[in-house]
Design an enzyme around this catalytic site. Sequence first.
Site, PDB file in Angstrom:
ATOM      1  N   GLU A 109       5.130  11.872 -21.572  1.00  0.00           N
ATOM      2  CA  GLU A 109       3.905  11.199 -21.155  1.00  0.00           C
ATOM      3  C   GLU A 109       3.125  12.146 -20.263  1.00  0.00           C
ATOM      4  O   GLU A 109       3.722  12.883 -19.475  1.00  0.00           O
ATOM      5  CB  GLU A 109       4.194   9.923 -20.352  1.00  0.00           C
ATOM      6  CG  GLU A 109       4.629   8.753 -21.184  1.00  0.00           C
ATOM      7  CD  GLU A 109       6.112   8.496 -21.023  1.00  0.00           C
ATOM      8  OE1 GLU A 109       6.729   9.122 -20.135  1.00  0.00           O
ATOM      9  OE2 GLU A 109       6.663   7.689 -21.799  1.00  0.00           O
ATOM     10  N   ASN A 114      -5.216  14.993 -17.443  1.00  0.00           N
ATOM     11  CA  ASN A 114      -4.561  16.292 -17.219  1.00  0.00           C
ATOM     12  C   ASN A 114      -4.756  17.194 -18.441  1.00  0.00           C
ATOM     13  O   ASN A 114      -3.843  17.454 -19.222  1.00  0.00           O
ATOM     14  CB  ASN A 114      -3.073  16.089 -16.918  1.00  0.00           C
ATOM     15  CG  ASN A 114      -2.427  17.344 -16.355  1.00  0.00           C
ATOM     16  OD1 ASN A 114      -2.985  18.435 -16.444  1.00  0.00           O
ATOM     17  ND2 ASN A 114      -1.239  17.186 -15.778  1.00  0.00           N
ATOM     18  N   TYR A 121       0.607  21.408 -24.219  1.00  0.00           N
ATOM     19  CA  TYR A 121       1.479  20.724 -25.184  1.00  0.00           C
ATOM     20  C   TYR A 121       0.941  20.881 -26.612  1.00  0.00           C
ATOM     21  O   TYR A 121       1.722  21.070 -27.559  1.00  0.00           O
ATOM     22  CB  TYR A 121       1.606  19.244 -24.823  1.00  0.00           C
ATOM     23  CG  TYR A 121       2.209  18.995 -23.454  1.00  0.00           C
ATOM     24  CD1 TYR A 121       3.318  19.726 -23.023  1.00  0.00           C
ATOM     25  CD2 TYR A 121       1.688  18.042 -22.587  1.00  0.00           C
ATOM     26  CE1 TYR A 121       3.869  19.514 -21.762  1.00  0.00           C
ATOM     27  CE2 TYR A 121       2.237  17.826 -21.326  1.00  0.00           C
ATOM     28  CZ  TYR A 121       3.317  18.563 -20.927  1.00  0.00           C
ATOM     29  OH  TYR A 121       3.865  18.355 -19.689  1.00  0.00           O
TER      30      TYR A 121
HETATM   31  C1  LIG Z   1       0.254  22.603 -16.982  1.00  0.00           C
HETATM   32  C2  LIG Z   1       0.987  23.824 -16.403  1.00  0.00           C
HETATM   33  C3  LIG Z   1       2.504  23.521 -16.348  1.00  0.00           C
HETATM   34  C4  LIG Z   1       0.748  25.046 -17.320  1.00  0.00           C
HETATM   35  O1  LIG Z   1       1.505  26.138 -16.846  1.00  0.00           O
HETATM   36  P1  LIG Z   1       1.143  27.662 -17.223  1.00  0.00           P
HETATM   37  O2  LIG Z   1       2.348  28.508 -16.975  1.00  0.00           O
HETATM   38  O3  LIG Z   1      -0.115  28.046 -16.549  1.00  0.00           O
HETATM   39  O4  LIG Z   1       0.886  27.553 -18.805  1.00  0.00           O
HETATM   40  P2  LIG Z   1       0.915  28.768 -19.860  1.00  0.00           P
HETATM   41  O5  LIG Z   1       0.411  30.014 -19.191  1.00  0.00           O
HETATM   42  O6  LIG Z   1       2.229  28.814 -20.522  1.00  0.00           O
HETATM   43  O7  LIG Z   1      -0.229  28.264 -20.856  1.00  0.00           O
HETATM   44  C5  LIG Z   1       0.031  27.976 -22.213  1.00  0.00           C
HETATM   45  C6  LIG Z   1      -1.206  27.329 -22.807  1.00  0.00           C
HETATM   46  O8  LIG Z   1      -1.488  26.090 -22.169  1.00  0.00           O
HETATM   47  C7  LIG Z   1      -2.916  25.880 -22.131  1.00  0.00           C
HETATM   48  N1  LIG Z   1      -3.350  25.891 -20.723  1.00  0.00           N
HETATM   49  C8  LIG Z   1      -2.576  26.046 -19.640  1.00  0.00           C
HETATM   50  N2  LIG Z   1      -3.330  25.984 -18.516  1.00  0.00           N
HETATM   51  C9  LIG Z   1      -4.601  25.768 -18.918  1.00  0.00           C
HETATM   52  C10 LIG Z   1      -5.842  25.623 -18.231  1.00  0.00           C
HETATM   53  N3  LIG Z   1      -5.901  25.696 -16.889  1.00  0.00           N
HETATM   54  N4  LIG Z   1      -6.956  25.436 -18.954  1.00  0.00           N
HETATM   55  C11 LIG Z   1      -6.912  25.375 -20.306  1.00  0.00           C
HETATM   56  N5  LIG Z   1      -5.766  25.537 -21.034  1.00  0.00           N
HETATM   57  C12 LIG Z   1      -4.627  25.723 -20.337  1.00  0.00           C
HETATM   58  C13 LIG Z   1      -3.514  27.045 -22.886  1.00  0.00           C
HETATM   59  O9  LIG Z   1      -3.558  26.687 -24.260  1.00  0.00           O
HETATM   60  C14 LIG Z   1      -2.470  28.130 -22.662  1.00  0.00           C
HETATM   61  O10 LIG Z   1      -2.488  29.143 -23.635  1.00  0.00           O
HETATM   62  P3  LIG Z   1      -3.458  30.447 -23.413  1.00  0.00           P
HETATM   63  O11 LIG Z   1      -3.197  30.950 -22.029  1.00  0.00           O
HETATM   64  O12 LIG Z   1      -3.002  31.395 -24.503  1.00  0.00           O
HETATM   65  O13 LIG Z   1      -4.863  29.944 -23.584  1.00  0.00           O
HETATM   66  C15 LIG Z   1       0.443  24.172 -14.980  1.00  0.00           C
HETATM   67  O14 LIG Z   1      -0.977  24.210 -15.029  1.00  0.00           O
HETATM   68  C16 LIG Z   1       0.893  23.215 -13.904  1.00  0.00           C
HETATM   69  O15 LIG Z   1       1.934  23.415 -13.262  1.00  0.00           O
HETATM   70  N6  LIG Z   1       0.096  22.142 -13.657  1.00  0.00           N
HETATM   71  C17 LIG Z   1       0.444  21.169 -12.599  1.00  0.00           C
HETATM   72  C18 LIG Z   1       1.643  20.321 -12.991  1.00  0.00           C
HETATM   73  C19 LIG Z   1       1.369  19.479 -14.239  1.00  0.00           C
HETATM   74  O16 LIG Z   1       0.267  18.972 -14.430  1.00  0.00           O
HETATM   75  N7  LIG Z   1       2.421  19.323 -15.056  1.00  0.00           N
HETATM   76  C20 LIG Z   1       2.348  18.523 -16.269  1.00  0.00           C
HETATM   77  C21 LIG Z   1       2.859  17.144 -16.019  1.00  0.00           C
HETATM   78  S1  LIG Z   1       2.800  16.149 -17.518  1.00  0.00           S
END
Ligand SMILES: CC(C)(COP(=O)(O)OP(=O)(O)OC[C@H]1O[C@@H](n2cnc3c(N)ncnc32)[C@H](O)[C@@H]1OP(=O)(O)O)[C@@H](O)C(=O)NCCC(=O)NCCS
Length: 154
Positions: A109, A114, A121
């Site tokens: 979920e 977000n 995902y």
């Molecule tokens: C969501 C989260 C875990 C992503 O972590 P991350 O290590 O930055 O993600 P990745 O670098 O592996 O990104 C993979 C893909 O996700 C998408 N993505 C991640 N962050 C993004 C952003 N800020 N804006 C747009 N796309 C994004 C993109 O498709 C990205 O691929 P790309 O870099 O080739 O475009 C991070 O932003 C986070 O910790 N957020 C706060 C906690 C949270 O919301 N967790 C989810 C709870 S359901």
Amino acid sequence: MMQKVDILKLSSQDTELLKACSVLDRLCLPSEAWSFESFRAETEKPSGIVLAAVNQDSVLTGFLTASCIIDTADLTNIAVSPACRRQGIAGMLLQALFSECGQADIFLEVRESNQNAIALYQKYQFRQVGIRKNFYHNPEENAILMQYGGNSLC
Ligand SMILES: CC(C)(COP(=O)(O)OP(=O)(O)OC[C@H]1O[C@@H](n2cnc3c(N)ncnc32)[C@H](O)[C@@H]1OP(=O)(O)O)[C@@H](O)C(=O)NCCC(=O)NCCS
């Protein structure tokens, strides 16, 4: 700057990393954060999975928690340190989960606001399979239900 990280599956003995997970969780998702004890309890369950992304200085840069029973898994949380985002760390954590869970269908979920997490995902082939109305509190919000693998629920 891109950094090299290793993905580790934590056990209940990994006290410092489990504490670091709870600190990072409080920073990233304050309204839903797990305590150190909750992280440790997860490692003690047969179905529990806690994966940590650790840099070359042994510092935690991200974590993922999930529960996997037979052919179904629930991804309960994922977070990456703000300074380490957009370096593929969440993607590495997801790929490690796919390896851990074998052929299992994986559900999660996510708050409908977000968009960063939803984009993550979708990049890794999760698709929307439902909505849970007012699933979240503080603030109240719908959850998007997503699934990786298998056949849709609806
Ligand atoms: C969501 C989260 C875990 C992503 O972590 P991350 O290590 O930055 O993600 P990745 O670098 O592996 O990104 C993979 C893909 O996700 C998408 N993505 C991640 N962050 C993004 C952003 N800020 N804006 C747009 N796309 C994004 C993109 O498709 C990205 O691929 P790309 O870099 O080739 O475009 C991070 O932003 C986070 O910790 N957020 C706060 C906690 C949270 O919301 N967790 C989810 C709870 S359901």
